[in-house]
Each structure stands twice: as structure tokens, then as C-alpha cells.
Scaffold this motif. Structure first.
Motif, mmCIF file in Angstrom:
data_model
loop_
_atom_site.group_PDB
_atom_site.id
_atom_site.type_symbol
_atom_site.label_atom_id
_atom_site.label_comp_id
_atom_site.label_asym_id
_atom_site.label_seq_id
_atom_site.Cartn_x
_atom_site.Cartn_y
_atom_site.Cartn_z
ATOM 1 N N GLN A 12 0.836 -1.193 0.000
ATOM 2 C CA GLN A 12 0.000 0.000 0.000
ATOM 3 C C GLN A 12 0.873 1.246 0.000
ATOM 4 N N ALA A 13 0.231 2.378 -0.138
ATOM 5 C CA ALA A 13 0.967 3.650 -0.170
ATOM 6 C C ALA A 13 1.831 3.788 1.068
ATOM 7 N N GLU A 200 2.158 4.135 -6.296
ATOM 8 C CA GLU A 200 2.551 5.436 -5.773
ATOM 9 C C GLU A 200 3.388 6.185 -6.802
ATOM 10 N N ALA A 232 -1.509 7.068 -5.046
ATOM 11 C CA ALA A 232 -0.849 7.746 -3.924
ATOM 12 C C ALA A 232 0.260 8.645 -4.449
ATOM 13 N N PHE A 267 -0.599 12.610 -0.870
ATOM 14 C CA PHE A 267 -1.958 12.095 -1.060
ATOM 15 C C PHE A 267 -1.944 10.582 -0.858
ATOM 16 N N ASN A 268 -2.699 10.130 0.147
ATOM 17 C CA ASN A 268 -2.798 8.703 0.453
ATOM 18 C C ASN A 268 -1.455 8.058 0.738
ATOM 19 N N HIS A 269 -0.475 8.878 1.082
ATOM 20 C CA HIS A 269 0.825 8.347 1.460
ATOM 21 C C HIS A 269 0.872 8.262 2.976
ATOM 22 N N LYS A 270 1.083 7.064 3.506
ATOM 23 C CA LYS A 270 1.116 6.888 4.943
ATOM 24 C C LYS A 270 2.458 7.354 5.483
#
Length: 273
Positions: A12-13, A200, A232, A267-270
Motif C-alpha cells: 500500500q501507499a 505510488e 498515492a 496524497f494517500n501516502h502513509k
């Protein structure tokens, strides 16, 4: 007790992996904990290489960066302590070949052993970026299939010319976890046709005393493209010379990551670390 299954699912991101074992599923926050550089040295092949940080660093020690050599730390991920346990625990994220290119032709004789190490440490995660995505299918192991679950690959593009050359190839190669890395960002780019299947988009300006200007408007344009496609977005560094609102700011190396974070445009980056 049943042994856990070595499998890493969806990346995931922000480099989050969902690790699944035979008893439960649990999310682990993974970040670049270790850099594994099995070899050193590379060749400049496009505009993004002009001010390569490896060349700049080696120059201080009169070292020729174009000579590719195998490093003593070649077996880093499988090193063990006195008790016979791996020195690097399960879940470690290894940044692979950050002083070279994993797909470099001179390293062909060594790469199979790296793949063997990556398979042995299927409980760990590996990430590399490359400007040589055209060599990818020549360099993967026979059991690669659609990709290894614990390997993420970033294709680097610095301008529209290289995006139009590398990204159509990147779209076609079988990789479970794909990222586009625009660094150093040298001009405005349209990547809207290349974002399918990308997890990403990471963007950064150039560092170093001879760094070329990175225009913040280019960064925002790429962000808008990523957001529109639900990809992301991560602004990982400003670079040494950032242009914003018509003014060029000189940013010290130690502040380039923190200033990018302060822009608050991810954006949507953890967040990691």
C-alpha cells in the motif's frame, strides 16, 4: 505450532505491507530500515544522471564511480549472529542497490545470487529503483511469474522524454508492486497515460551544489494527475533549488525532506518513520 506462511500481500501507499501468516493477518509499518548495496558503481545514461550523488560522493575519495565492483556486504540480508539467527529481523525493509542500478549489465553474474537471497528472506521486503527497466525481463529469475510478493520496483523518470521511453515498458512487465519515481524532476510532465497499475508516484528535486531547479508547479501538476487517478502521491524532497511563486529558494540538504513534508501535499501516502 504451525509455521507461518512466508507471503506478503498488497503493498500500500507509503510502503505498507500486509503480512499474512497461517494464524492471522496483521498490518506492519515497513520503512527503509537498511540499505543493501551488493555492488557499487554505475554509468550515466540520461539527463537525470548528470549530477549523480554517487559520483559526487566518490569524487571526494578519488574513486571512479563508473567501475562496477561487488561489495563485501553482498550477503547482508542473510547474515547471522552467534546464535544462528538472522541479524535483520522479519519485516525489515531493504533498499536495494542505492549506489548502483539493480539491472545494470555488469552485475548480471551476481544478480541470481541476490534473487536467491531475496527468496530466502521472504519474510523481509525489498525495494529498488531503476533507469534500466528495458532490461527487466532479462534479469528476473525463472520462477518470477507475475512477481514476488515482497519486491517493489520503482521506475525512475526525470523528464517527458524518458517517461515516454521507459513507462510504456514499465506498464508491460510483470511486477506485483509498481511505483514511478520522478527524481530528479527536471521539467513539467504528463504521466496521465502511465498511471494504471501504479501504487505510488514519488517526486523529488535534485540535490547537490550543481542542482538544477525544480519548479513547484511541476510537482503540483503531477500531484493533480495522481489524485485524479487515485494513485498515492509522495513529495519526498524539495531538492537544493526549488522555484515557487517565481522565486528560487536554496534549500540545504538537511532540510530538503522536512520542507517537502511541510508542503503538506502528499496524497494517500502513509507517514513513515
Amino acid at each position: 505450532m504451525q509455521e507461518p506462511v512466508c507471503k506478503i500481500k498488497k503493498l500500500q501507499a507509503g510502503l505498507f505491507f500486509k503480512v499474512v501468516d497461517s494464524r492471522r493477518a496483521v498490518y506492519y509499518l515497513i520503512f527503509m530500515q537498511e540499505y543493501w548495496n551488493p555492488w557499487h558503481g554505475c554509468h550515466k545514461i540520461s539527463d537525470g544522471c548528470k549530477n549523480c550523488y554517487v559520483y559526487s560522493s566518490d569524487c571526494k575519495y578519488d574513486k571512479d564511480s563508473s567501475v562496477v565492483t561487488k561489495n563485501l556486504a553482498f550477503n547482508l540480508p542473510i547474515k547471522k549472529d552467534r546464535k544462528g539467527n538472522y541479524k535483520y529481523p522479519s519485516g525489515t525493509m531493504f533498499g536495494l542497490c542505492f549506489t548502483s542500478d539493480f539491472l545494470l549489465q555488469e552485475a548480471d553474474e551476481w544478480r541470481d545470487e541476490c534473487w536467491r537471497i531475496i527468496k530466502e528472506r521472504c519474510d523481509c521486503n525489498f525495494f529498488f529503483i531503476t533507469k534500466r527497466i528495458d532490461r527487466f525481463t532479462e534479469c528476473i529469475p525463472s520462477d518470477w511469474g507475475e512477481g514476488y510478493d515482497n519486491v517493489a520496483v520503482g521506475c525512475t523518470v526525470e523528464n517527458q522524454k524518458q517517461a515516454d521511453i521507459r513507462l510504456p515498458v514499465f506498464q508491460l512487465v510483470p511486477i506485483k508492486h509498481k511505483m514511478i519515481v520522478c527524481a530528479p524532476l527536471l521539467e513539467d510532465m504528463d504521466l496521465s497515460n502511465y498511471l494504471d497499475g501504479i501504487e505510488e508516484l514519488s517526486v523529488g528535486g535534485e540535490s547537490g551544489i550543481n542542482a538544477r531547479v525544480c519548479d513547484f508547479d511541476w510537482v503540483l501538476s503531477l500531484r493533480a494527475q495522481a489524485v485524479e487517478r487515485g494513485v498515492a502521491f509522495y513529495f519526498h524532497q524539495t531538492g537544493a533549488r526549488l522555484k515557487k511563486d517565481g522565486k528560487i529558494y536554496r534549500i540545504p540538504r538537511k532540510h530538503q525532506h522536512s520542507q517537502a513534508k511541510k508542503a503538506n501535499i502528499n496524497f494517500n501516502h502513509k507517514a513513515i518513520g
